[in-house]
Motif scaffolding. Structure first.
Motif, PDB file in Angstrom:
ATOM      1  N   PRO A  93       0.831  -1.215   0.000  1.00 28.61           N
ATOM      2  CA  PRO A  93       0.000   0.000   0.000  1.00 28.61           C
ATOM      3  C   PRO A  93       0.858   1.254   0.000  1.00 28.61           C
ATOM      4  CG  PRO A  93      -0.782  -1.589   1.638  1.00 28.61           C
ATOM      5  CD  PRO A  93       0.536  -2.101   1.140  1.00 28.61           C
ATOM      6  N   PRO A  94       0.387   2.318  -0.656  1.00 29.92           N
ATOM      7  CA  PRO A  94       1.174   3.558  -0.744  1.00 29.92           C
ATOM      8  C   PRO A  94       1.555   4.125   0.616  1.00 29.92           C
ATOM      9  CG  PRO A  94      -0.673   3.619  -2.277  1.00 29.92           C
ATOM     10  CD  PRO A  94      -0.856   2.398  -1.442  1.00 29.92           C
ATOM     11  N   ASP A  95       0.709   3.956   1.639  1.00 30.57           N
ATOM     12  CA  ASP A  95       1.009   4.543   2.941  1.00 30.57           C
ATOM     13  C   ASP A  95       2.114   3.802   3.687  1.00 30.57           C
ATOM     14  OD1 ASP A  95      -0.316   2.239   3.622  1.00 30.57           O
ATOM     15  OD2 ASP A  95      -1.881   3.206   4.807  1.00 30.57           O
ATOM     16  N   SER A  96       2.635   2.723   3.082  1.00 37.77           N
ATOM     17  CA  SER A  96       3.745   2.005   3.706  1.00 37.77           C
ATOM     18  C   SER A  96       5.088   2.672   3.428  1.00 37.77           C
ATOM     19  CB  SER A  96       3.788   0.554   3.219  1.00 37.77           C
ATOM     20  OG  SER A  96       2.640  -0.149   3.643  1.00 37.77           O
ATOM     21  N   ALA A  97       5.138   3.592   2.484  1.00 36.49           N
ATOM     22  CA  ALA A  97       6.389   4.283   2.177  1.00 36.49           C
ATOM     23  C   ALA A  97       6.871   5.031   3.408  1.00 36.49           C
ATOM     24  CB  ALA A  97       6.180   5.241   1.017  1.00 36.49           C
ATOM     25  N   GLY A  98       8.164   5.178   3.536  1.00 35.79           N
ATOM     26  CA  GLY A  98       8.702   5.877   4.696  1.00 35.79           C
ATOM     27  C   GLY A  98      10.213   5.839   4.675  1.00 35.79           C
ATOM     28  N   LEU A  99      10.790   5.455   5.801  1.00 37.99           N
ATOM     29  CA  LEU A  99      12.229   5.498   5.982  1.00 37.99           C
ATOM     30  C   LEU A  99      12.695   4.148   6.513  1.00 37.99           C
ATOM     31  CD1 LEU A  99      14.394   7.787   5.764  1.00 37.99           C
ATOM     32  CD2 LEU A  99      14.019   8.187   8.212  1.00 37.99           C
ATOM     33  N   THR A 100      13.756   3.596   5.927  1.00 40.70           N
ATOM     34  CA  THR A 100      14.343   2.354   6.404  1.00 40.70           C
ATOM     35  C   THR A 100      15.719   2.662   6.969  1.00 40.70           C
ATOM     36  OG1 THR A 100      13.126   1.045   4.771  1.00 40.70           O
ATOM     37  CG2 THR A 100      15.055   0.027   5.773  1.00 40.70           C
ATOM     38  N   VAL A 101      15.934   2.313   8.239  1.00 38.60           N
ATOM     39  CA  VAL A 101      17.131   2.753   8.946  1.00 38.60           C
ATOM     40  C   VAL A 101      17.705   1.628   9.791  1.00 38.60           C
ATOM     41  CG1 VAL A 101      16.298   5.147   9.089  1.00 38.60           C
ATOM     42  CG2 VAL A 101      15.779   3.545  10.950  1.00 38.60           C
ATOM     43  N   ASP A 102      18.929   1.846  10.252  1.00 34.35           N
ATOM     44  CA  ASP A 102      19.508   1.017  11.300  1.00 34.35           C
ATOM     45  C   ASP A 102      19.032   1.593  12.630  1.00 34.35           C
ATOM     46  OD1 ASP A 102      21.569  -0.903  12.438  1.00 34.35           O
ATOM     47  OD2 ASP A 102      22.293   1.007  13.232  1.00 34.35           O
ATOM     48  N   ARG A 103      18.389   0.766  13.434  1.00 38.48           N
ATOM     49  CA  ARG A 103      17.737   1.257  14.639  1.00 38.48           C
ATOM     50  C   ARG A 103      18.722   1.944  15.590  1.00 38.48           C
ATOM     51  NH1 ARG A 103      16.533   0.176  19.908  1.00 38.48           N
ATOM     52  NH2 ARG A 103      14.392   0.596  20.596  1.00 38.48           N
ATOM     53  N   LEU A 104      19.870   1.328  15.841  1.00 39.56           N
ATOM     54  CA  LEU A 104      20.812   1.908  16.790  1.00 39.56           C
ATOM     55  C   LEU A 104      21.363   3.238  16.289  1.00 39.56           C
ATOM     56  CD1 LEU A 104      22.367   1.802  19.411  1.00 39.56           C
ATOM     57  CD2 LEU A 104      24.052   0.299  18.313  1.00 39.56           C
ATOM     58  N   THR A 105      21.600   3.343  14.990  1.00 44.11           N
ATOM     59  CA  THR A 105      22.084   4.615  14.445  1.00 44.11           C
ATOM     60  C   THR A 105      21.046   5.713  14.638  1.00 44.11           C
ATOM     61  OG1 THR A 105      23.471   3.496  12.802  1.00 44.11           O
ATOM     62  CG2 THR A 105      22.861   5.778  12.349  1.00 44.11           C
ATOM     63  N   LEU A 106      19.791   5.414  14.328  1.00 43.83           N
ATOM     64  CA  LEU A 106      18.740   6.415  14.533  1.00 43.83           C
ATOM     65  C   LEU A 106      18.635   6.779  16.010  1.00 43.83           C
ATOM     66  CD1 LEU A 106      16.393   8.147  13.542  1.00 43.83           C
ATOM     67  CD2 LEU A 106      14.912   6.143  13.764  1.00 43.83           C
ATOM     68  N   ARG A 107      18.717   5.794  16.868  1.00 44.43           N
ATOM     69  CA  ARG A 107      18.632   6.072  18.311  1.00 44.43           C
ATOM     70  C   ARG A 107      19.761   6.992  18.761  1.00 44.43           C
ATOM     71  NH1 ARG A 107      19.685   2.254  23.340  1.00 44.43           N
ATOM     72  NH2 ARG A 107      18.128   3.025  24.816  1.00 44.43           N
ATOM     73  N   ARG A 108      20.958   6.743  18.278  1.00 41.84           N
ATOM     74  CA  ARG A 108      22.080   7.606  18.633  1.00 41.84           C
ATOM     75  C   ARG A 108      21.853   9.039  18.152  1.00 41.84           C
ATOM     76  NH1 ARG A 108      26.399   2.938  17.131  1.00 41.84           N
ATOM     77  NH2 ARG A 108      27.075   2.408  19.257  1.00 41.84           N
ATOM     78  N   ILE A 109      21.341   9.174  16.948  1.00 36.96           N
ATOM     79  CA  ILE A 109      21.060  10.509  16.419  1.00 36.96           C
ATOM     80  C   ILE A 109      20.037  11.225  17.300  1.00 36.96           C
ATOM     81  CG2 ILE A 109      19.959  11.731  14.491  1.00 36.96           C
ATOM     82  CD1 ILE A 109      21.248   9.583  12.636  1.00 36.96           C
ATOM     83  N   MET A 110      18.989  10.509  17.693  1.00 39.81           N
ATOM     84  CA  MET A 110      17.908  11.127  18.450  1.00 39.81           C
ATOM     85  C   MET A 110      18.317  11.482  19.872  1.00 39.81           C
ATOM     86  SD  MET A 110      14.811   8.705  17.075  1.00 39.81           S
ATOM     87  CE  MET A 110      13.449   9.573  17.831  1.00 39.81           C
ATOM     88  N   LEU A 111      19.193  10.669  20.469  1.00 37.94           N
ATOM     89  CA  LEU A 111      19.557  10.896  21.862  1.00 37.94           C
ATOM     90  C   LEU A 111      20.715  11.873  22.034  1.00 37.94           C
ATOM     91  CD1 LEU A 111      19.239   7.308  23.401  1.00 37.94           C
ATOM     92  CD2 LEU A 111      17.840   9.311  23.932  1.00 37.94           C
ATOM     93  N   ARG A 112      21.419  12.167  20.953  1.00 38.62           N
ATOM     94  CA  ARG A 112      22.618  12.995  21.093  1.00 38.62           C
ATOM     95  C   ARG A 112      22.303  14.357  21.720  1.00 38.62           C
ATOM     96  NH1 ARG A 112      26.883  13.084  16.347  1.00 38.62           N
ATOM     97  NH2 ARG A 112      25.071  13.605  15.101  1.00 38.62           N
ATOM     98  N   ASP A 113      21.207  14.976  21.327  1.00 40.93           N
ATOM     99  CA  ASP A 113      20.843  16.282  21.871  1.00 40.93           C
ATOM    100  C   ASP A 113      20.018  16.181  23.147  1.00 40.93           C
ATOM    101  OD1 ASP A 113      22.160  17.533  19.802  1.00 40.93           O
ATOM    102  OD2 ASP A 113      20.371  17.720  18.557  1.00 40.93           O
ATOM    103  N   LEU A 114      19.810  14.949  23.634  1.00 40.26           N
ATOM    104  CA  LEU A 114      19.022  14.754  24.853  1.00 40.26           C
ATOM    105  C   LEU A 114      19.873  14.221  26.005  1.00 40.26           C
ATOM    106  CD1 LEU A 114      15.863  13.049  23.274  1.00 40.26           C
ATOM    107  CD2 LEU A 114      16.051  15.423  24.056  1.00 40.26           C
ATOM    108  N   ALA A 115      21.202  14.336  25.882  1.00 39.15           N
ATOM    109  CA  ALA A 115      22.091  13.780  26.903  1.00 39.15           C
ATOM    110  C   ALA A 115      21.816  14.374  28.277  1.00 39.15           C
ATOM    111  CB  ALA A 115      23.545  14.010  26.505  1.00 39.15           C
ATOM    112  N   ASP A 116      21.464  15.657  28.321  1.00 39.01           N
ATOM    113  CA  ASP A 116      21.228  16.301  29.610  1.00 39.01           C
ATOM    114  C   ASP A 116      19.890  15.899  30.225  1.00 39.01           C
ATOM    115  OD1 ASP A 116      19.800  17.590  27.589  1.00 39.01           O
ATOM    116  OD2 ASP A 116      19.901  19.549  28.562  1.00 39.01           O
ATOM    117  N   SER A 117      19.049  15.218  29.456  1.00 40.61           N
ATOM    118  CA  SER A 117      17.721  14.825  29.934  1.00 40.61           C
ATOM    119  C   SER A 117      17.563  13.317  30.092  1.00 40.61           C
ATOM    120  CB  SER A 117      16.643  15.330  28.956  1.00 40.61           C
ATOM    121  OG  SER A 117      16.698  16.732  28.811  1.00 40.61           O
ATOM    122  N   THR A 118      18.603  12.548  29.783  1.00 43.48           N
ATOM    123  CA  THR A 118      18.503  11.086  29.750  1.00 43.48           C
ATOM    124  C   THR A 118      19.370  10.465  30.834  1.00 43.48           C
ATOM    125  OG1 THR A 118      18.167  11.185  27.360  1.00 43.48           O
ATOM    126  CG2 THR A 118      18.728   9.042  28.300  1.00 43.48           C
TER     127      THR A 118
END
Length: 371
Positions: A93-118
């Protein structure tokens, strides 16, 4: 508003970024001792709704890095039998399009600016509702934290959910799953069917055995953005009836699990056996397959659930995007200006409809129905 988030996977950091952008105080608590303390998942697909939530709530630079380090191959879904003679492409289905990533890499990207809150090494123990309408959380490191809202993004075995909804029904399927990944060498590339190099391949036997294969080939090396270097690999997930794996699968070491996964397909195409057998034992883990039943509505309190914490589902490339989308839904409700419990109530009604539709969809996909 003070928001306490249990679980620093993907949905939790997405929610944290959205709330901090609007001036709210956010604290993330993660039971793992460090971001890479254990195997943190492999190649995952984030559907269109989840991708939109990342684009909306992450800082622009973080989202750009997520896209830049995503999987270079974005092919479709194919199915085949164990002999690999015939391949059938599955319409998506068309709504399945999105982003395919390595989970740990994405997690590192997301947490990098949250170090003071994690805070790592601080798992959830219990919560208590206080007379002033706030909530106090007791953590496994012996500390406590107080906030206006507690949000559980701690996965299918959520300890927060067990306290909030002690009668919540989760069915454990008879089949068991062994996850692994195999480093992408020239030999492995030659062994891997093209359909798995370009996209996702499901290999389905007639006796309940199923093998999922998909290659993670980084578009750009995460090292370009100051992160640990990425290593291309083929992710695999071997599903078999529990009786075939035996009763002690959870107690096996990684090398034993790898041997078991290879042995489970010893009568399949030799390239598949070889591909699994070359797996990196650092990334081999067992898993149960949990599927939830929708609960009756519960009284609104300053505690809520996101993603698999609210609705465990079969692994079928759906749950990560669903959880991130719901983190975005909750963020939008919480920053809307309505009273807190009204925002939580509205979110939970929307989340339950969305989440349990996804449970049904993931169950169908696991059975090979991608319609």
């Amino acid at each position: 508003m003070r928001v306490l988030i249990i679980g620093a996977g993907l949905a939790g950091p997405c929610l944290a970024h959205g709330l901090r952008r609007h001036g709210h105080e956010v604290r993330l608590f993660e039971r793992d001792a460090a971001i890479d303390a254990r195997s943190q998942g492999y190649r995952i697909h984030i559907g269109g709704d989840g991708d939109a939530a990342l684009r909306t709530w992450l800082p622009a630079e973080a989202y750009a890095q997520a896209v830049a380090t995503a999987c270079a191959a974005t092919g479709g879904v194919s199915m085949a039998g164990p002999d690999l003679r015939d391949f059938a492409e599955v319409p998506i289905p068309p709504d399945s399009a999105g982003l395919t990533v390595d989970r740990l890499t994405l997690r590192r990207i997301m947490l990098r600016d949250l170090a003071d809150s994690t805070r790592f090494g601080a798992g959830f123990s219990r919560y208590e509702l206080l007379d002033d309408g706030s909530v106090r959380v007791h953590l496994t490191d012996g500390s406590t934290a107080e906030g206006d809202l507690l949000v559980a993004t701690d996965g299918a075995n959520s300890a927060v959910r067990r306290q909030l909804l002690p009668d919540f029904s989760v069915a454990v399927q008879d089949s068991r799953l062994i996850y692994g990944r195999t480093p992408m060498t020239d030999e492995v590339r030659a062994l891997t069917p093209r359909q798995a190099l370009d996209g996702f391949l499901g290999v389905v036997g007639a006796d309940g055995r199923r093998l999922a294969l998909a290659a993670q080939q980084f578009r750009r090396d995460p090292a370009d953005f100051g992160l640990p270097a990425g290593e291309d690999y083929v992710m695999w997930g071997m599903v078999a009836p529990a009786a075939r794996y035996g009763p002690d699968v959870d107690g096996l070491g990684a090398a034993e699990l790898l041997e078991l996964a290879e042995r489970t397909i010893d009568d399949w195409h030799p390239s598949l056996r070889a591909l699994v057998g070359l797996g990196d034992i650092r990334y081999v883990v067992p898993a149960s397959i949990l599927v939830a039943e929708r609960p009756a509505p519960w009284p609104t309190v300053p505690v809520t659930l996101v993603g698999d914490a609210a609705h465990p589902m079969a692994p079928a490339g759906v749950s990560a995007g669903v959880a991130i989308h719901e983190a975005g839904l909750l963020a939008s409700r919480l920053v809307s200006g309505v009273p807190l419990l009204d925002a939580v109530r509205a979110y939970e009604a929307e989340m339950l409809d969305h989440g349990f539709a996804a449970v049904e969809r993931s169950t169908r996909r696991q059975a090979g129905d991608f319609s």
